[in-house]
Structures are given as structure tokens and as C-alpha cells.
Design an enzyme around this catalytic site. Structure first.
Site, mmCIF file in Angstrom:
data_model
loop_
_atom_site.group_PDB
_atom_site.id
_atom_site.type_symbol
_atom_site.label_atom_id
_atom_site.label_comp_id
_atom_site.label_asym_id
_atom_site.label_seq_id
_atom_site.Cartn_x
_atom_site.Cartn_y
_atom_site.Cartn_z
ATOM 1 N N GLN A 15 -4.605 -0.800 -7.120
ATOM 2 C CA GLN A 15 -5.306 -0.471 -6.725
ATOM 3 C C GLN A 15 -6.348 1.384 -7.326
ATOM 4 O O GLN A 15 -5.524 1.862 -7.863
ATOM 5 C CB GLN A 15 -4.705 0.413 -5.355
ATOM 6 N N SER B 87 -7.345 5.138 -0.225
ATOM 7 C CA SER B 87 -7.574 4.127 -0.785
ATOM 8 C C SER B 87 -8.879 3.523 -1.053
ATOM 9 O O SER B 87 -10.043 3.968 0.073
ATOM 10 C CB SER B 87 -6.694 3.070 -0.198
ATOM 11 N N ASP C 267 0.986 -0.988 -0.061
ATOM 12 C CA ASP C 267 -0.099 0.002 0.085
ATOM 13 C C ASP C 267 0.842 1.276 -0.229
ATOM 14 O O ASP C 267 0.275 2.337 -0.166
ATOM 15 C CB ASP C 267 -0.932 0.389 1.244
#
Length: 293
Positions: free
Chosen positions: A286, A236, A212
Site C-alpha cells: 500500500q 490510503s 488495511d
């Protein structure tokens, strides 16, 4: 230059191992620890890694996690632990599927689905690893920020300059305070800063934690903004990881990311993770919020 106290690599690794070691509090119910010294929102990679650990605890040892897909719904709070509820959707001879709900204050902050497979042989191909400088030729992200300490907001300096268990060495450093438009491609080496136990389950969780770090920032590159830019809100929205091959998260891994699209206050990002010898061991994707205020 201001000085921020260091912790040894062994201390940092011990903290990471403890953070990812979810506690069983009932059947298919787990508690994830707080990040030591954490402030504000929970790091998304922490929630993903702890959710994966909870799912891995409910699966037979012969099945290995090969993919996870997560949706973030609410920002987690650092001052609280996270509760993870595992749902055993499917157990077959070759595959198993789990759903995990991460909760704080009785409300879900993340939903995740994970799939597991008994390892087997099959047809194989992979992308070639990009040609980039080795990590020994690069400065760590922390060292680069220490060079720019006077430009960093004073209230954020302890957070931005603290020692972390994941060491990042970017090929092309990002400028947090005065970014300039650039192509939406980024390369960075990363590894856990000390030796992890010989537990593949833990190494998969550590990679998921680190996955991440780079993605959403890649979609910001063409626009000359960063998460510290005034009037930009970022978060996110979802996160996916595919685990292809065995690896060690305490050895150097190359994270190469690109962003083929952004729009409608969202940015889409893809990632590939290679070992030093060129094996593609994981892929990521993502979509994140990039909203102008």
C-alpha cells in the site's frame, strides 16, 4: 475508567458477514451495506472487501481470487451504501480478470482489478515466518487503548474503544497520542473474533478487510507521528493483496509489515500474512498519503 458497551463475538461476526454480503441489484451490479454505527469516512478495507465480493460473484466457482489491485479516489461516506459495477474483462480456461468500480453519489470512490485462477500445483518457496510471541502472551489493541483511555481524545473514545469483529494483538503496541520514532517494522496477530461460515470466498473477503488495518501506520513509525497527530493528513492511495494459500480468517494470523521508503507526502508499505504454523498465505502492499499541514 469510562465504560463502552460490548457486543458478543457472535453479534460482531454476524455484522461482519452481513457487511461483506453484497446484494445483487442487476447483472454485474451490486450494493454494499453500510457499517453499523459507522461515522465519517468509510474504512478502506470495507470498500476493498466488498469490491472483491462483487468480483467473486461474477466468476465461476472453480476459479479462486489470487490478487487484487485497488486505487482509492475519493473518501467514501458512511451514511450511504456503496454501489459496485463489475466489468468482465477476461474469461479463460485457467484465469479470469475483473474490474470493479465502487461508486457513491454517482461518482467513483475506488477502482479495483482482480485476477482469478483455477488452482494447480507448481514450484514452491516462501519467506520464513518471523519469530514473535504467540497471541496468547499479548494484550488486544482494544485492551491497550482502555489502559490509556484518559489520554485519548474524548470525542474519539467511542470509536477507538468499541468492540470490533477483527481482534488485533500487536507485538509492540503503537502509541497513538505520544508516538516516538521507531524502526518501520510492525508485527500483529489478528483474527475474526468468532467463527465464520465454512466459505473460502468469505474468508478471502475478511482477510482483505483486515489487510488495511496496519499498513500506513508502519510508514509513520520512523517519524514519530500517528493518524491522530496534529497537522498530519493521512489517507490510503492504493492497495494490493496477493492471496497465496488457503486459510481461515477466524484463526490467528500474523501480519508483519515494513516500510522501505517514504517521501513527497507519501509512504510505501509492504505486508506478509502467516498462519500460526508458518505458512505464508497472503502478501500486501500500500502507498498512502502522509501530508504535513
Amino acid at each position: 475508567m469510562a465504560h463502552y458497551p460490548d457486543r458478543t463475538p457472535d453479534e460482531l461476526v454476524a455484522e461482519l458477514v452481513a457487511l461483506l454480503d453484497v446484494e445483487a441489484i442487476d447483472t454485474d451490479l451490486y450494493r454494499g451495506a453500510r457499517q453499523p454505527g459507522g461515522v465519517g469516512r468509510v474504512f478502506g478495507g470495507q470498500v476493498i472487501a466488498q469490491a472483491l465480493q462483487a468480483a467473486q460473484r461474477s466468476v465461476e466457482d472453480d476459479k479462486v481470487a489470487h490478487s487484487l489491485h485497488a486505487y482509492f479516489m475519493r473518501a467514501g461516506e458512511e451514511e450511504l451504501p456503496i454501489i459496485f459495477r463489475v466489468v468482465r474483462d477476461f474469461d479463460g480456461r485457467s484465469f479470469a480478470t475483473r474490474r470493479v468500480i465502487a461508486m457513491q453519489r454517482g461518482r467513483p470512490i475506488l477502482n479495483m482489478a482482480a485476477s482469478f485462477q483455477v488452482p494447480e500445483d507448481g514450484l514452491h518457496h516462501q519467506d520464513a515466518m518471523p519469530d514473535v510471541p504467540p497471541p496468547e502472551d499479548l494484550l488486544s489493541e482494544r485492551a491497550l487503548r482502555q489502559q490509556q483511555v484518559d489520554e485519548l481524545p474524548e470525542k474519539l473514545r467511542p470509536f477507538l474503544l468499541r468492540a470490533r469483529p477483527i481482534e488485533l494483538r500487536p507485538v509492540s503496541p503503537r502509541l497513538l497520542m505520544h508516538p516516538e520514532p521507531a524502526a518501520p517494522v510492525w508485527h500483529s496477530w489478528f483474527r475474526v473474533c468468532g467463527t465464520l461460515p465454512d466459505d473460502p470466498v468469505l474468508h478471502r473477503a475478511a482477510l482483505s478487510y483486515a489487510s488495511d488495518f496496519a499498513l500506513l501506520g508502519t510508514a509513520m513509525l520512523p517519524h514519530g507521528v500517528s493518524w491522530l497527530t496534529d497537522r498530519i493528513q493521512t489517507a490510503s492511495l492504493d492497495h494490493a493483496v496477493w492471496l497465496h494459500e488457503p486459510f481461515r480468517a477466524d484463526e490467528w494470523l500474523l501480519y508483519t509489515t515494513d516500510s522501505p521508503w517514504s517521501g513527497h507526502a507519501r509512504g510505501f508499505n509492504r505486508g506478509r500474512i502467516f498462519t500460526r504454523d508458518g505458512r505464508l498465505v497472503a502478501s500486501t502492499a500500500q502507498e498512502g498519503l502522509m501530508r504535513r499541514r
